[in-house]
Scaffold this active site. Sequence first.
Site, PDB file in Angstrom:
ATOM      1  N   GLU A 115       0.853  -1.196   0.000  1.00  0.00           N
ATOM      2  CA  GLU A 115       0.000   0.000   0.000  1.00  0.00           C
ATOM      3  C   GLU A 115       0.883   1.238   0.000  1.00  0.00           C
ATOM      4  O   GLU A 115       2.093   1.167   0.254  1.00  0.00           O
ATOM      5  CB  GLU A 115      -0.965  -0.019   1.194  1.00  0.00           C
ATOM      6  CG  GLU A 115      -2.028  -1.111   1.051  1.00  0.00           C
ATOM      7  CD  GLU A 115      -3.193  -0.976   2.027  1.00  0.00           C
ATOM      8  OE1 GLU A 115      -3.176  -0.074   2.879  1.00  0.00           O
ATOM      9  OE2 GLU A 115      -4.128  -1.787   1.929  1.00  0.00           O
ATOM     10  N   HIS A 234      -9.654   9.695   1.615  1.00  0.00           N
ATOM     11  CA  HIS A 234      -9.230   8.555   0.810  1.00  0.00           C
ATOM     12  C   HIS A 234      -9.397   8.921  -0.660  1.00  0.00           C
ATOM     13  O   HIS A 234     -10.459   9.389  -1.067  1.00  0.00           O
ATOM     14  CB  HIS A 234     -10.059   7.312   1.136  1.00  0.00           C
ATOM     15  CG  HIS A 234      -9.425   6.053   0.661  1.00  0.00           C
ATOM     16  ND1 HIS A 234      -9.313   5.745  -0.675  1.00  0.00           N
ATOM     17  CD2 HIS A 234      -8.828   5.036   1.323  1.00  0.00           C
ATOM     18  CE1 HIS A 234      -8.688   4.587  -0.804  1.00  0.00           C
ATOM     19  NE2 HIS A 234      -8.380   4.132   0.404  1.00  0.00           N
ATOM     20  N   ARG A 280      -1.176   9.324   0.555  1.00  0.00           N
ATOM     21  CA  ARG A 280      -2.617   9.509   0.342  1.00  0.00           C
ATOM     22  C   ARG A 280      -3.033  10.950   0.111  1.00  0.00           C
ATOM     23  O   ARG A 280      -3.886  11.236  -0.717  1.00  0.00           O
ATOM     24  CB  ARG A 280      -3.366   9.029   1.586  1.00  0.00           C
ATOM     25  CG  ARG A 280      -3.787   7.631   1.418  1.00  0.00           C
ATOM     26  CD  ARG A 280      -4.797   7.206   2.419  1.00  0.00           C
ATOM     27  NE  ARG A 280      -4.890   5.767   2.210  1.00  0.00           N
ATOM     28  CZ  ARG A 280      -5.472   4.931   3.021  1.00  0.00           C
ATOM     29  NH1 ARG A 280      -6.018   5.377   4.128  1.00  0.00           N
ATOM     30  NH2 ARG A 280      -5.512   3.656   2.751  1.00  0.00           N
ATOM     31  N   HIS A 339     -12.173  10.026   5.354  1.00  0.00           N
ATOM     32  CA  HIS A 339     -11.970   8.597   5.582  1.00  0.00           C
ATOM     33  C   HIS A 339     -11.496   8.278   6.995  1.00  0.00           C
ATOM     34  O   HIS A 339     -11.932   7.304   7.597  1.00  0.00           O
ATOM     35  CB  HIS A 339     -10.937   8.115   4.565  1.00  0.00           C
ATOM     36  CG  HIS A 339     -10.642   6.651   4.620  1.00  0.00           C
ATOM     37  ND1 HIS A 339     -11.618   5.692   4.416  1.00  0.00           N
ATOM     38  CD2 HIS A 339      -9.481   5.967   4.851  1.00  0.00           C
ATOM     39  CE1 HIS A 339     -11.070   4.488   4.511  1.00  0.00           C
ATOM     40  NE2 HIS A 339      -9.786   4.629   4.791  1.00  0.00           N
ATOM     41  N   ARG A 374      -2.024   9.523   8.152  1.00  0.00           N
ATOM     42  CA  ARG A 374      -1.883   8.126   8.583  1.00  0.00           C
ATOM     43  C   ARG A 374      -1.297   7.277   7.465  1.00  0.00           C
ATOM     44  O   ARG A 374      -1.744   7.333   6.320  1.00  0.00           O
ATOM     45  CB  ARG A 374      -3.250   7.571   8.976  1.00  0.00           C
ATOM     46  CG  ARG A 374      -3.222   6.092   9.313  1.00  0.00           C
ATOM     47  CD  ARG A 374      -4.621   5.562   9.516  1.00  0.00           C
ATOM     48  NE  ARG A 374      -5.397   5.621   8.300  1.00  0.00           N
ATOM     49  CZ  ARG A 374      -6.089   4.594   7.793  1.00  0.00           C
ATOM     50  NH1 ARG A 374      -6.097   3.423   8.411  1.00  0.00           N
ATOM     51  NH2 ARG A 374      -6.793   4.724   6.684  1.00  0.00           N
TER      52      ARG A 374
END
Length: 521
Positions: A115, A234, A280, A339, A374
């Site tokens: 990821e 997100h 992100r 998100h 995060r």
Amino acid sequence: MQRIATDRVIIVGAGLGALSAALRLAPHPVVLISPERLGEGASSAWAQGGVAAAMAAADTPEAHAADTIRAGAGTVDAGVAHRVTAAAPGHIESLTRLGAPFDRDASGGYVLSREAAHSFARVVRVKGDQAGAEIMRALVAEVRRAASVQVLEGAMATGLQVAGGTVTGVVVESADPAGSEPVFIAAPAILLAGGGSAGLYALTTNPPRIRGQVIGLAARAGAAIADAEFVQFHPTAIDAGEDPAPLATEALRGEGAILINRHGRRFMAEIHPDAELAPRDIVARAIHAEWRQGNRPMLDTRAALGASVLTRFPSVAAACARAGIDPVTEPIPVAAAAHYHMGGIATDAGGRASLGNLWVCGEAASTGLHGANRLASNGLLEALVYAETCAEGIAATLPAPAPAAPVVPEFRPGGVPVDSEAIARLRQVMTADVGLIRDEKGLRGALATIAALEARHGDSASFRNMTATATLIAAAALMREESRGAHFRSDFPRAADAARRSRLTLAEAMALRALPEKEPT
Ligand SMILES: Cc1cc2nc3c(=O)[nH]c(=O)nc-3n(C[C@H](O)[C@H](O)[C@H](O)COP(=O)(O)OP(=O)(O)OC[C@H]3O[C@@H](n4cnc5c(N)ncnc54)[C@H](O)[C@@H]3O)c2cc1C
């Protein structure tokens, strides 16, 4: 108000943090406040990607901590990052023992997804995108078997009572939309595990219950809130009109899916060297920019996954089917959606809030692990690690475990139902003015709208908890005159030289609502 007392520890919430803590506290008796049927209504059950942990032979907790610190843009507490990542493999092993069916390779090793912003494939997963559902299934079964755990379904917390800086108990109501008269439950210790705040936004991936209410009730009781401005968006929520918006997990991009716009142009490659796997916040802002320009951003899984997307990512396939999209033959329209809340109730290394007798774990907490952004799949991990830390800390304050009577509140009619129009307005203003791109004018306008909504609809404690958290997010965003991680100010587009975490009480945030605009300098 009906008042009852219990010897059970009260756990507010029923997601991964709450269930893990209840099991870790056994045999100490606990009562778990679950607004929905156990296992429903929590973000935990919706998690798709999985849990980050250094399980590969070449990977290390130190590398995981370094990625966490880097993603957090200067505001991660390094000690917390090292502690949490070191504990991660042990938690994967205990979930496995509890029955979580993690994907395995031919030699029995964990299958690991790659990821964004991870330097290794490091995310332990279940059947492609079923991690949250399967982990929760295993935990719910275990909690149902645990004699020490009473599950109070259909109840929600709306307040805390505090005496001399120490929390004495929790105010609960029926979770029915009509509410009920409040009931006060005095308890020896209170653990808040009520999830995050992203459902306060109109465009969100979070379940409808997750609207910052538990952070708000702690703030209203006087608890300090940290990093409230840091809300993660997100990049790839499926943009097909559903509320909440279904997620197209980042693991798809880890498998090679690309982002294109309606002209077929792949836009991430020119923005960041990691292209679709950039952090992100960068991908989310790029998607938002394409979306605002009417370029309809889309996730194209066709070349990378072909027809296997249907079997390897069943949640994504089901969401596409509901929207009439065939991901085997066409790209999936996406939008950036609220998100994950990095901020929350400020805790120390032991999971303790700034009020006595109060612990917090999971997304409701701000432990310092995530900083301004995060790292993907560190959310479930933090909930697991801090559930254990809090359980140990709470157990150390309790007498030897002894059986306790169940808690039986009587929910009499007479509550103040939450006005759904007011919630819709609150969510709209959060998305419009406290979202991905912020500026002083928008944030001040949002604070004024939140104050007006609270003045009109504040008879409902539940709504006041939402407006408290919304106020804290907007006020902290107004105070942070820089851009960092997920927080982007168009009027302060650069990061300040010194990175710092933020810490705010609700009283301080409310004071900002009343301040006039700054004179231009
Ligand atoms: C679609 C989606 C996908 C995700 N994917 C991942 C992933 O792959 N990996 C990862 O690490 N993280 C992921 N996350 C984030 C992660 O799921 C959450 O951070 C994590 O599950 C939070 O756990 P929690 O126990 O703190 O809260 P939750 O699981 O949200 O549980 C909160 C609980 O509190 C209850 N509650 C709310 N208000 C009240 C109240 N007033 N009184 C009593 N109870 C209340 C709720 O009903 C719920 O039971 C994802 C999130 C979403 C929404």
